[in-house]
Write an enzyme that holds these catalytic residues in place. Sequence first.
Site, PDB file in Angstrom:
ATOM      1  N   HIS A  19       0.919  -1.215   0.010  1.00  0.00           N
ATOM      2  CA  HIS A  19      -0.013  -0.222   0.580  1.00  0.00           C
ATOM      3  C   HIS A  19       0.505   1.284  -0.135  1.00  0.00           C
ATOM      4  O   HIS A  19       0.412   2.320  -0.844  1.00  0.00           O
ATOM      5  CB  HIS A  19      -0.820  -0.413   1.061  1.00  0.00           C
ATOM      6  CG  HIS A  19      -2.294  -1.164   0.781  1.00  0.00           C
ATOM      7  ND1 HIS A  19      -2.186  -2.185   1.785  1.00  0.00           N
ATOM      8  CD2 HIS A  19      -2.802  -1.653  -0.153  1.00  0.00           C
ATOM      9  CE1 HIS A  19      -3.831  -2.779   1.615  1.00  0.00           C
ATOM     10  NE2 HIS A  19      -3.377  -2.499   0.639  1.00  0.00           N
ATOM     11  N   GLY A 144     -10.353 -12.461 -11.618  1.00  0.00           N
ATOM     12  CA  GLY A 144      -9.645 -10.896 -11.811  1.00  0.00           C
ATOM     13  C   GLY A 144      -8.957 -11.139 -12.565  1.00  0.00           C
ATOM     14  O   GLY A 144      -8.437 -10.154 -14.064  1.00  0.00           O
ATOM     15  N   ASP A 164      -3.358  -8.835  -7.288  1.00  0.00           N
ATOM     16  CA  ASP A 164      -3.410  -9.065  -5.922  1.00  0.00           C
ATOM     17  C   ASP A 164      -3.287 -10.299  -5.684  1.00  0.00           C
ATOM     18  O   ASP A 164      -4.406 -10.034  -5.289  1.00  0.00           O
ATOM     19  CB  ASP A 164      -3.002  -7.178  -5.045  1.00  0.00           C
ATOM     20  CG  ASP A 164      -2.856  -7.902  -3.667  1.00  0.00           C
ATOM     21  OD1 ASP A 164      -2.350  -8.972  -3.059  1.00  0.00           O
ATOM     22  OD2 ASP A 164      -3.242  -7.439  -2.628  1.00  0.00           O
TER      23      ASP A 164
END
Length: 281
Positions: A19, A144, A164
């Site tokens: 992050h 995804g 991710d």
Amino acid sequence: MLSYRHGYHAGNHADVLKHMLLCLTLRFLNQKDKPYSIIDTHSGAGIYSLNSVFAKKNKEYLTGLNKVISNEKLHKLIPEYFEVIKSINKVSALDFYPGSPLFECALSRAEDKLTFIDLHPAEIEVLKKNFSRDNRVNIQKRNGFEALNALLPPNPRRGLCVIDPSYEEKSDYPELVKYIKIAIKKWNVGCFLIWYPVLARTIDHSKKLVQDIKRLNLPLLQAELQIEAQAEDIGMCGSGILLVNYPFGIEIKIEEIMNELYQSLGTEGASAKVKILNEKG
């Protein structure tokens, strides 16, 4: 795998690395006035309670968030990260941790477009609850990796794709490489931020993943942090980020952040590295 719930791992050392570098990448995107797209292929719920049953089971945030939350150097290097965390917590409290979608919503602009993807039925419902009121956001329940083939190139064409996966299935590694090849053909101007785990030696597929993506001969930057020595047969000792088509000059800022994370999170046997694997043309 639909058994995976990121709530068990929220705020751990891997989240901190991922992050902070996501926030930094968004800072570089925001330096230009032109709008951009964000595609997050494995979004999760977007916000996590650190008081939940999931988070309290292993208290992984103690290996990450709790060690950096008061670090003054990191506050100066990457203030955006701490501002987003502060925005969802009461004064002097640390009850919630943002997932990637919240960082992306908070740090993008009104003209930018965001697509959040997840396949887990429980996670997608929470994701919708948290972000469906934001008219910039498109939320999709789908695989995804397969979404990369369907959604690219985005409009606006400038932008970032965050990948991710859980890597609980070892097939995630070759699947990621397969779909990155497809994605780059469709969106050669896109920046791709890929997170990967560093596991015990006998089960660690990350080195091959890095080499396979390097062979695509695209501008590629690697940042990897191991918080402890690598074990032989069990456990995650660290994680890394691959930035495909990385923003010019970002490596200098990443080195500063990585050095401080190494000092803050590392224990005996820790290591950190920042490498440009393929230069920008």
